[in-house]
Design a protein around this motif. Structure first.
Motif, PDB file in Angstrom:
ATOM      1  N   ASP A 110       0.834  -1.207   0.000  1.00 28.85           N
ATOM      2  CA  ASP A 110       0.000   0.000   0.000  1.00 28.85           C
ATOM      3  C   ASP A 110       0.867   1.254   0.000  1.00 28.85           C
ATOM      4  O   ASP A 110       0.560   2.237  -0.678  1.00 28.85           O
ATOM      5  N   ARG A 159       2.472  -1.505   4.814  1.00 26.09           N
ATOM      6  CA  ARG A 159       3.084  -0.189   4.977  1.00 26.09           C
ATOM      7  C   ARG A 159       4.273  -0.250   5.929  1.00 26.09           C
ATOM      8  O   ARG A 159       4.190  -0.894   6.982  1.00 26.09           O
ATOM      9  N   GLY A 207      -4.250  -0.798   8.088  1.00 25.82           N
ATOM     10  CA  GLY A 207      -4.388   0.618   7.766  1.00 25.82           C
ATOM     11  C   GLY A 207      -3.119   1.398   8.039  1.00 25.82           C
ATOM     12  O   GLY A 207      -2.015   0.834   8.082  1.00 25.82           O
ATOM     13  N   PRO A 208      -3.244   2.701   8.257  1.00 25.06           N
ATOM     14  CA  PRO A 208      -2.065   3.560   8.407  1.00 25.06           C
ATOM     15  C   PRO A 208      -1.435   3.488   9.788  1.00 25.06           C
ATOM     16  O   PRO A 208      -2.046   3.049  10.762  1.00 25.06           O
ATOM     17  N   GLU A 253      -7.755   5.695   5.901  1.00 25.16           N
ATOM     18  CA  GLU A 253      -6.502   6.386   5.607  1.00 25.16           C
ATOM     19  C   GLU A 253      -6.255   7.462   6.661  1.00 25.16           C
ATOM     20  O   GLU A 253      -7.168   7.840   7.415  1.00 25.16           O
ATOM     21  N   TRP A 261     -12.304   7.592   7.216  1.00 25.05           N
ATOM     22  CA  TRP A 261     -12.747   6.262   6.809  1.00 25.05           C
ATOM     23  C   TRP A 261     -14.130   6.330   6.162  1.00 25.05           C
ATOM     24  O   TRP A 261     -14.862   7.315   6.319  1.00 25.05           O
ATOM     25  N   VAL A 294      -7.638   8.931  -1.293  1.00 27.34           N
ATOM     26  CA  VAL A 294      -6.350   9.328  -0.725  1.00 27.34           C
ATOM     27  C   VAL A 294      -6.519  10.708  -0.108  1.00 27.34           C
ATOM     28  O   VAL A 294      -7.451  11.443  -0.445  1.00 27.34           O
TER      29      VAL A 294
END
Length: 599
Positions: A110, A159, A207-208, A253, A261, A294
């Motif tokens: 990602d 990530r 996720g992040p 994100e 989200w 994004v």
């Protein structure tokens, strides 16, 4: 009256967006030039720029180099899903291949870059066709570090942590069993560590990271039927629940201290945000489905791809202060002369007390209308209010044909238990729901129960053929594209890295052959009497051509009317715009011919 091509969007996008490091430009994959090439457009608005001209290749994933000078992307050849990795300069020139070795399934992380662009993270099954490793490629030195997963697990990198210490990796066993692993980037001898093992077979969509690398976010179903946001703290080795949504959280994100989200609320997407943990009120977006998004580095703008039943997929920008605006306009000519139809969400009763959520599209003209029973693919997917099949729904509606599109057992969006009903039960619980769909149509006054056709692609093609061969109704016609016909040969021919997943979701072709045979449309092919159109990509790696060949041969031996359209340069779906439009145009005319002529 407009014809089918008048309903076709100007262009179609793949569900991938990549934002330049300075947050000014978005890169995407579009077939405006005929195939899915790499394009860019300023998020402030302006003219789109075509970066590649690949012709027989199609862009799948995209990423910007951290310095903004280059774009990396993956692309396959004529739909074979054997992806290679390329880089291309923003200054122009031909793409340069980065990957080496044999054709294989390669997937970018990602966030695929580490150490300011020195390292590239991706997954590949080049070492062993049955295993997907994580590869850490040193772009400067040309060396690679390879992370091998445990047996039965597919590794996909997600990530790297902002401090460069960790790489977050997804370990996939099935669509509902995905664990979170950490790889130590500072210790080449360290084994990957599963940090969610205590939660058992659960879903963790990665996720992040938080900016200080102390924690990362996930979407997970460990707390119930629907996916919620969780925060995993590395310091405490603890997973804490952040949201308690009554619907699935789908996309997640972050930018700095802003978390964004989307949730799937009855099929439609709703955006949410927090800043430093405090809810932020967002302007409204158009009603539809957000496929991907994004966020700009300052957290102020969200660039998203959004689709709806009455407007084709578009790229747009949601400014948290200024509201929403479109960057693209793909609306076809027909949208300027006809009023498109928005579906109604209904439910109907099925076996065991199930309520089946269904989108029903009714023409503006008086009924009773002939009906297309449309079955989505997957099966772990969802019929949602989108501009389906390049405008096919809206064209048929304009011709007076209603669309009945159920989310039968196995569909996503209605809880984990409902989704898993289909596991190892293809052609069972799902066919019960389709039987009850026809019963509901029969008692709905504005629908014509004597004129029903059925259509689907991939799993939906399997379900279509199951309806035609196993349900006792007089079908006006059937359309299957890339549809499995023999579950034994389908399981035997699946991509090598999918074998564990296929055994869990469909069945093992060695130990479950009798069960799979009983559930295969080919077993009941002699019961098919309705006119049939089968569309197949010759290079399909998921549902090989042999699946369609088998049933076509059986039907033609009996003299059943079957049209068989093979696309030699396509795989599982369409990468060529020309092929796509021909196929859907042919499907439209086939359905019109048989629904209008049915008694």
């Amino acid at each position: 009256m407009p014809d089918f091509l008048d309903f076709v969007p100007v262009e179609r996008f793949r569900q991938c967006l990549a934002l330049s490091p300075d947050g000014t430009t978005v890169a995407y994959s579009s077939n405006a030039g005929g195939a899915f090439d790499l394009w860019t457009i300023p998020i402030a608005g302006g003219k789109a720029r075509r970066v590649t001209n690949l012709q027989d290749r199609a862009v799948w994933q995209i990423a910007w180099m951290p310095d903004g000078s280059k774009l990396f992307f993956t692309a396959d050849h004529n739909g074979d899903e054997q992806y290679r990795i390329y880089q291309v300069s923003l200054e122009g020139g031909e793409p340069e291949e980065i990957s080496s070795g044999p054709d294989c399934q390669r997937v970018l992380a990602d966030a695929p870059f580490g150490d300011e662009g020195r390292y590239l993270f991706y997954g590949a099954n080049d070492r062993d066709r049955t295993v997907q490793d994580v590869v850490i490629r040193d772009l400067a030195g040309g060396t690679e570090r390879r992370i091998v997963p445990p047996d039965g697990v597919i590794f996909t990198p997600a990530r790297p942590s902002p401090d460069g210490r960790w790489l977050l990796v997804a370990g996939v066993r099935s669509n509902t069993d995905v664990a979170a692993y950490l790889v130590d980037l500072t210790d080449s001898g360290a084994d990957p560590r599963c940090v969610t093992a205590e939660h058992g077979a659960a879903l963790f969509v990665l996720g992040p990271w938080e900016p200080d690398s102390s924690a990362f976010y996930v979407c997970t179903d460990v707390w119930g039927e629907f996916t919620s946001i969780g925060r995993y703290s590395l310091r405490d080795a603890d997973l804490a629940r952040i949201t308690e949504d009554e619907w699935d959280v789908e996309l997640l994100e972050a930018a700095g201290d802003t978390l964004v989200w989307s949730s799937n609320q009855g099929g439609r997407s709703v955006l949410h945000a927090t800043k430093k943990g405090v809810p932020v009120a967002l302007p409204e977006t158009p009603q539809g489905v957000i496929d991907t998004f994004v966020i700009t580095p300052d957290g102020r703008q969200i660039v998203l791809e959004i689709d709806s039943a009455i407007r084709p997929s578009e790229i747009g920008v949601l400014d948290t202060v200024g509201g929403f605006r479109y960057l693209t306009d793909t609306r076809p000519p027909a949208m300027h002369v006809v009023t498109p139809v928005d579906p109604e969400l209904i439910t109907y009763s099925s076996a065991d007390g199930r309520r089946v959520h269904t989108l029903v599209y009714r023409p503006h003209t008086p009924g009773p209308h002939p009906v297309l029973l449309s079955i989505h693919g997957g099966p772990e997917a969802q019929e949602r209010p989108e501009y389906a099949y390049s405008g096919l729904y809206q064209y048929l509606l304009g011709q007076g044909i209603a669309i009945f599109a159920p989310n039968i057992a196995g569909s996503t969006g209605y809880g984990l238990s409902y989704q898993k009903l289909i596991y190892r039960d293809w052609g069972g619980v799902d066919l019960e729901d389709l039987d009850h769909a026809v019963r509901h149509i029969q008692v709905t006054s504005e629908l014509d129960a004597d004129r029903i056709a059925v259509m689907g692609g991939s799993y939906g093609g399997f379900a279509t053929l199951s309806c035609l061969s196993r349900l006792p109704y007089k079908w006006a016609a059937g359309v299957s594209f890339c549809g499995p016909t023999n579950l034994v040969t389908l399981a035997q021919a699946c991509p090598p890295t999918w074998k564990t997943m296929v055994a869990a979701v469909l069945g093992d072709p060695d130990t479950d052959a009798d069960h799979l045979t009983r559930r295969s449309p080919i077993t009941y092919a002699d019961a098919i009497t309705a006119p049939l159109l089968i569309v197949q990509g010759a290079r399909d790696p998921r549902v090989p051509r042999n699946e369609s060949d088998q049933i076509v041969d059986r039907l033609r031996e009996r003299g059943v009317q079957v049209r068989y359209d093979i696309y030699p340069d396509e795989g599982h779906g369409f990468t060529s715009r020309e092929n796509e439009l021909k196929a859907y145009g042919d499907i439209a005319q086939f359905l019109l011919e048989h629904l209008n002529d049915a008694p």
